[in-house]
Design a protein around this motif. Structure first.
Motif, PDB file in Angstrom:
ATOM      1  N   GLN A   1       0.415   4.403  -2.945  1.00  0.00           N
ATOM      2  CA  GLN A   1       0.151   5.772  -2.097  1.00  0.00           C
ATOM      3  C   GLN A   1       2.218   6.557  -2.901  1.00  0.00           C
ATOM      4  O   GLN A   1       1.837   7.880  -2.948  1.00  0.00           O
TER       5      GLN A   1
ATOM      6  N   GLU B   1     -10.264   6.919   0.912  1.00  0.00           N
ATOM      7  CA  GLU B   1      -8.727   7.114   0.320  1.00  0.00           C
ATOM      8  C   GLU B   1      -8.430   8.164  -0.307  1.00  0.00           C
ATOM      9  O   GLU B   1      -8.064   9.516  -0.551  1.00  0.00           O
TER      10      GLU B   1
ATOM     11  N   TYR C   1      -8.163  12.156  -0.699  1.00  0.00           N
ATOM     12  CA  TYR C   1      -6.499  12.867  -1.421  1.00  0.00           C
ATOM     13  C   TYR C   1      -7.529  14.347  -2.306  1.00  0.00           C
ATOM     14  O   TYR C   1      -6.804  14.933  -2.782  1.00  0.00           O
TER      15      TYR C   1
ATOM     16  N   ALA D   1     -10.821   1.844  -2.852  1.00  0.00           N
ATOM     17  CA  ALA D   1     -10.354   2.705  -2.231  1.00  0.00           C
ATOM     18  C   ALA D   1     -10.538   4.076  -2.199  1.00  0.00           C
ATOM     19  O   ALA D   1     -10.322   4.746  -2.467  1.00  0.00           O
TER      20      ALA D   1
ATOM     21  N   TRP E   1       0.807  -1.213  -0.295  1.00  0.00           N
ATOM     22  CA  TRP E   1      -0.271  -0.138  -0.263  1.00  0.00           C
ATOM     23  C   TRP E   1       0.650   0.803   0.429  1.00  0.00           C
ATOM     24  O   TRP E   1       0.748   2.098  -0.445  1.00  0.00           O
TER      25      TRP E   1
END
Ligand SMILES: [Zn+2]
Length: 221
Positions: free
Chosen positions: A89, A116, A120, A113, A85
Motif C-alpha cells: 500500500q 481496494e 483508492y 484487490a 500488504w
C-alpha cells in the motif's frame, strides 16, 4: 498505410513495424530507456521491499517527467503474494502521488484487490486515467471502474474461455479497451484478431477505436 496496433503492456524491448509499444521498465533498468519507444516506469508490487523502496521510488520520480515515459506502472496491489500488504500500500500510494505530480496515467497490476482499488480510485487525488492491465474480474467490477475513468486491458485471457476476463470482455464498451501482449505467448496481432472475432467487429474499426483511446488516454496527437 494501415493503422497501428497498440501494445499497451509488455516487458520486452521489441519494435515492430505497425505496432506502437508501451514497454514497462523497472527501477534500475536505465539501459532499456532509449528514445524509440513509449515507456511506463514503476515499482511492481512483486518487487516491493521495505529496504529498497526509497531508492526504487526515487528512481521512478527521477524519470517520471520524461517525455517518452507516458505512464507510471505497473504499480498496484496483489493479494496472492507474500509481500506485506502495508508495504504494498505504501509503495502504491507513493507512486500514485508521483503520477499525480506529473499528471500522467497509471498502469495497474491488480490481483484479488479490485474493491481496494475502487476505494483508492474514489479518494485519490490522481485523476488521470487508470489502466488495469491483465484485467480479470467480472462485468460488475468492470462497470464500476469504467464509471471512474478507467481503461481495461486484455491479452492472452481472451483465449481462455472459462476466465472472468473472457466472460466480461464482450460487455466492456470499446471506448474503455486496450490490448497487451505482456510476454504471454501471443502477438498483438493475434490478440486483436481474437478480440475482433469475439466482438464480431471489423478489424480496422477496432484498430481505429483503440488508437483513439490511446490518444485520448495519454493526451497525444
Ligand atoms: Zn506485466
Amino acid at each position: 498505410m494501415g493503422l497501428n496496433y497498440i501494445d499497451i503492456h509488455t516487458h520486452s524491448h521489441y519494435r515492430r513495424k505497425g505496432v506502437t509499444v508501451v514497454q514497462n521498465v523497472f527501477p534500475g533498468q536505465d539501459d532499456q530507456l532509449d528514445n524509440g519507444n513509449y515507456f511506463s516506469v514503476g515499482l511492481h508490487p512483486w518487487n516491493v521491499n521495505k529496504h529498497s523502496m526509497d531508492k526504487d521510488i526515487d528512481w521512478v520520480k527521477a524519470h517520471a517527467a520524461e517525455r517518452n515515459i507516458i505512464a507510471i506502472g505497473e504499480i498496484g496491489l496483489d493479494k496472492s503474494i507474500d509481500c506485506p500488504w502495508e508495504d504494498q500500500q505504501t509503495a502504491f500510494e507513493r507512486q500514485l502521488s508521483v503520477a499525480a505530480e506529473v499528471n500522467k496515467p497509471v498502469i495497474l497490476h491488480c490481483v484479488r484487490a479490485y474493491s481496494e482499488m475502487l476505494a483508492y480510485r474514489k479518494q485519490s487525488e490522481h485523476k488521470s486515467p487508470w489502466i488495469f492491465h491483465w484485467f480479470n474480474a467480472d462485468i460488475r467490477i468492470a462497470e464500476e471502474l469504467i464509471r471512474k475513468n478507467c481503461f481495461l486491458s486484455f491479452g492472452h485471457m481472451l483465449f481462455k474461455e472459462g476466465s472472468k476476463a473472457f466472460k466480461a470482455f464482450r460487455s466492456v464498451p470499446v471506448e474503455h479497451l486496450f490490448f497487451e501482449t505482456d510476454d504471454a505467448g501471443y502477438s498483438i496481432n493475434e490478440i486483436y484478431e481474437q478480440a475482433a472475432l469475439l466482438r464480431n467487429m471489423d478489424m480496422n474499426e477496432l484498430k481505429k477505436h483503440i488508437l483513439g483511446n490511446f490518444k485520448k488516454c495519454f493526451s497525444l496527437e
